[in-house]
Design an enzyme around this catalytic site. Structure first.
Site, PDB file in Angstrom:
ATOM      1  N   GLY A 267       0.806  -1.211   0.000  1.00 42.76           N
ATOM      2  CA  GLY A 267       0.000   0.000   0.000  1.00 42.76           C
ATOM      3  C   GLY A 267       0.837   1.258   0.000  1.00 42.76           C
ATOM      4  O   GLY A 267       1.335   1.705  -1.032  1.00 42.76           O
ATOM      5  N   CYS A 268       1.005   1.848   1.171  1.00 44.86           N
ATOM      6  CA  CYS A 268       1.663   3.150   1.264  1.00 44.86           C
ATOM      7  C   CYS A 268       3.145   3.087   0.917  1.00 44.86           C
ATOM      8  O   CYS A 268       3.691   4.050   0.365  1.00 44.86           O
ATOM      9  CB  CYS A 268       1.460   3.725   2.663  1.00 44.86           C
ATOM     10  SG  CYS A 268      -0.280   4.067   3.026  1.00 44.86           S
ATOM     11  N   VAL A 269       3.805   1.979   1.235  1.00 39.32           N
ATOM     12  CA  VAL A 269       5.215   1.860   0.853  1.00 39.32           C
ATOM     13  C   VAL A 269       5.332   1.816  -0.662  1.00 39.32           C
ATOM     14  O   VAL A 269       6.099   2.566  -1.271  1.00 39.32           O
ATOM     15  CB  VAL A 269       5.864   0.621   1.499  1.00 39.32           C
ATOM     16  CG1 VAL A 269       7.254   0.371   0.920  1.00 39.32           C
ATOM     17  CG2 VAL A 269       5.957   0.793   3.010  1.00 39.32           C
TER      18      VAL A 269
END
Length: 231
Positions: A166-168
């Site tokens: 996701g955010c990574v």
């Protein structure tokens, strides 16, 4: 053995290799460390198995998060010692009117109590670190991250935190698009899904980042000249 070897077939890996993907891009000489969303809402208050952890915070990734926290701590210690920049992109507590599409897609994120948004103490910020509140997966989208990195004359980003898929990943793709050198120490990122974790590490390694064992990246970084000596 790489983290994805049990998930990505040899045939698929051969196809990427034949196309010339996955070559090392290397690290620059002015790195910064990003610790993304390492908050109690993603780790739980203490290490515990996944199904127990999600009873405390539905967005927790369970005990894999705490294994990653230990590895992030090693990376953070090196950056502290070398006086390199450390930045904390993080989701701030949300209110209903600013949840956006995320509130519809993952409604449980709107139920996390404020204490869940606190940074995990073992790898939390200190005076001088830069906090980057965000409302979207990428640490770059709608934030001041790029301007801070320009001001710091950063040329390389070490990405840690969660979630891998996701955010990574979103932050890695945007960093790559901005022409930063990007490195992902594979033990320093975590995800609630082992399969999603492995597949996304593989895909990032093929297209957007150097995905390396933490020990290897630490060794490479330790040999870099101190930032203050770089002209």
């Amino acid at each position: 053995m790489r983290p994805w070897d049990s998930v990505i077939t040899d045939e698929d890996q051969r196809r990427y290799d034949a196309a010339g993907f996955g070559r090392a891009a290397g690290i620059g000489c002015r790195p910064a460390l990003l610790i993304i969303d390492v908050q109690y809402r993603t780790t739980g208050s203490v290490p515990m198995p996944f199904w127990q952890a999600v009873e405390e915070y539905p967005t927790s990734c369970g005990d894999v998060a705490w294994r990653a926290v230990g590895q992030i701590g090693r990376m953070l210690e090196l950056f502290r010692r070398k006086r390199w920049p450390v930045l904390f992109p993080h989701v701030a507590p949300k209110v209903q009117q600013d949840g956006g599409r995320l509130a519809a897609k993952v409604p449980t994120i709107m139920t996390i109590p404020p204490v869940g948004y606190r940074f995990v103490r073992e790898v939390g910020p200190i005076d001088g670190d830069i906090l980057i509140p965000k409302k979207h997966p990428s640490a770059f989208f709608g934030t001041t991250l790029a301007s801070h990195l320009i001001d710091l004359k950063v040329d390389s980003l070490v990405m840690t935190g969660c979630t891998t898929s996701g955010c990574v990943r979103a932050s890695v793709v945007d960093a790559f698009s901005y022409n930063f050198h990007v490195a992902v120490p594979e033990e320093c990122v975590y995800d609630r899904s082992p399969v999603a974790h492995s597949v996304n590490l593989f895909d990032m390694a093929q297209k957007y980042a150097d995905v390396l064992p933490t020990d290897e990246l630490l060794h490479t970084l330790a040999k870099l000249t101190e930032r203050d000596d770089v002209q």
